[in-house]
Design a protein around this motif. Sequence first.
Motif, PDB file in Angstrom:
ATOM      1  N   GLY A  82       0.883  -1.304   0.037  1.00  0.00           N
ATOM      2  CA  GLY A  82      -0.053  -0.002  -0.026  1.00  0.00           C
ATOM      3  C   GLY A  82       0.894   1.197   0.105  1.00  0.00           C
ATOM      4  N   GLU A  83       1.774   1.226   0.629  1.00  0.00           N
ATOM      5  CA  GLU A  83       2.852   2.212   0.825  1.00  0.00           C
ATOM      6  C   GLU A  83       3.398   2.463  -0.443  1.00  0.00           C
ATOM      7  OE1 GLU A  83       7.018   3.207   3.217  1.00  0.00           O
ATOM      8  OE2 GLU A  83       5.393   2.545   4.345  1.00  0.00           O
ATOM      9  N   LEU A  84       3.965   1.521  -1.165  1.00  0.00           N
ATOM     10  CA  LEU A  84       4.619   1.658  -2.734  1.00  0.00           C
ATOM     11  C   LEU A  84       3.343   2.039  -3.472  1.00  0.00           C
ATOM     12  CD1 LEU A  84       6.494  -1.536  -2.772  1.00  0.00           C
ATOM     13  CD2 LEU A  84       7.409   0.726  -2.656  1.00  0.00           C
ATOM     14  N   LEU A  85       2.415   1.813  -3.320  1.00  0.00           N
ATOM     15  CA  LEU A  85       1.239   2.289  -4.318  1.00  0.00           C
ATOM     16  C   LEU A  85       0.959   3.802  -4.108  1.00  0.00           C
ATOM     17  CD1 LEU A  85      -1.111  -0.954  -4.528  1.00  0.00           C
ATOM     18  CD2 LEU A  85       0.573  -0.066  -6.329  1.00  0.00           C
ATOM     19  N   GLU A  86       0.815   3.989  -2.756  1.00  0.00           N
ATOM     20  CA  GLU A  86       0.562   5.432  -2.337  1.00  0.00           C
ATOM     21  C   GLU A  86       1.696   6.406  -2.993  1.00  0.00           C
ATOM     22  OE1 GLU A  86      -0.649   5.950   1.573  1.00  0.00           O
ATOM     23  OE2 GLU A  86      -2.011   4.250   1.591  1.00  0.00           O
ATOM     24  N   ASN A  87       2.704   6.451  -2.826  1.00  0.00           N
ATOM     25  CA  ASN A  87       3.818   6.880  -2.916  1.00  0.00           C
ATOM     26  C   ASN A  87       4.781   6.248  -4.038  1.00  0.00           C
ATOM     27  OD1 ASN A  87       3.277   9.273  -1.033  1.00  0.00           O
ATOM     28  ND2 ASN A  87       3.621   7.497   0.443  1.00  0.00           N
ATOM     29  N   PRO A  88       4.475   5.996  -5.344  1.00  0.00           N
ATOM     30  CA  PRO A  88       5.286   5.052  -5.899  1.00  0.00           C
ATOM     31  C   PRO A  88       6.797   5.676  -6.486  1.00  0.00           C
ATOM     32  CG  PRO A  88       3.630   6.027  -7.117  1.00  0.00           C
ATOM     33  CD  PRO A  88       3.575   6.627  -5.828  1.00  0.00           C
ATOM     34  N   PRO A  89       7.683   4.850  -6.107  1.00  0.00           N
ATOM     35  CA  PRO A  89       9.079   5.114  -6.325  1.00  0.00           C
ATOM     36  C   PRO A  89       9.233   5.005  -8.035  1.00  0.00           C
ATOM     37  CG  PRO A  89       9.215   3.121  -5.542  1.00  0.00           C
ATOM     38  CD  PRO A  89       7.662   3.667  -5.280  1.00  0.00           C
ATOM     39  N   GLY A  90      10.455   5.888  -8.312  1.00  0.00           N
ATOM     40  CA  GLY A  90      10.671   5.718  -9.695  1.00  0.00           C
ATOM     41  C   GLY A  90      10.656   4.580 -10.589  1.00  0.00           C
ATOM     42  N   TRP A  91      11.379   3.497  -9.811  1.00  0.00           N
ATOM     43  CA  TRP A  91      11.296   2.108 -10.321  1.00  0.00           C
ATOM     44  C   TRP A  91       9.927   1.520 -10.518  1.00  0.00           C
ATOM     45  CZ3 TRP A  91       9.039  -1.801  -8.028  1.00  0.00           C
ATOM     46  CH2 TRP A  91       9.045  -1.714  -6.436  1.00  0.00           C
ATOM     47  N   LEU A  92       9.094   1.898  -9.607  1.00  0.00           N
ATOM     48  CA  LEU A  92       7.830   1.332  -9.811  1.00  0.00           C
ATOM     49  C   LEU A  92       7.032   1.902 -11.003  1.00  0.00           C
ATOM     50  CD1 LEU A  92       5.662  -0.665  -8.868  1.00  0.00           C
ATOM     51  CD2 LEU A  92       4.786   0.931  -7.204  1.00  0.00           C
ATOM     52  N   VAL A  93       7.146   3.248 -11.277  1.00  0.00           N
ATOM     53  CA  VAL A  93       6.371   3.983 -12.259  1.00  0.00           C
ATOM     54  C   VAL A  93       7.039   3.196 -13.513  1.00  0.00           C
ATOM     55  CG1 VAL A  93       6.058   6.168 -13.193  1.00  0.00           C
ATOM     56  CG2 VAL A  93       5.999   6.036 -10.758  1.00  0.00           C
ATOM     57  N   ASP A  94       8.367   3.464 -13.603  1.00  0.00           N
ATOM     58  CA  ASP A  94       8.930   2.668 -14.903  1.00  0.00           C
ATOM     59  C   ASP A  94       8.469   1.102 -15.038  1.00  0.00           C
ATOM     60  OD1 ASP A  94      10.164   5.167 -14.948  1.00  0.00           O
ATOM     61  OD2 ASP A  94      12.203   4.194 -14.370  1.00  0.00           O
TER      62      ASP A  94
END
Length: 113
Positions: A82-94
């Motif tokens: 949930g934390e990654l989805l709320e504040n996605p780091p650059g690697w996740l967006v990519d």
Amino acid sequence: MKPITAAAKLGIYLPAAPEEFQNTPITREELDDLRNDPPEWLVELRRNGPFPRDVVAQKLGISKSGLARAGVTEALTHDEIGELLENPPGWLVDERETHRKVLEEQARTRGQG
């Protein structure tokens, strides 16, 4: 079946399961019983994790390879995902963009066949 196989069929991270489950072969009937009437530990694992890599990748909308490229090697909990989805780091967006493109290409090539 081996506990690792049963865990995969149940979509749970084996090291987070009770020790008895981890060390005891599971029959197909027992697996069906776990699916149809899950004990509290199984309900809790399915709800909050930690989740195996394939489930983490699915929840994040990326591939398992994307997790590896990002260096995510550990199982993640519901809150961590949930934390990654709320504040996605650059690697996740990519990786989400890469995964989207791969799925589009797969759909396109299936449509041509």
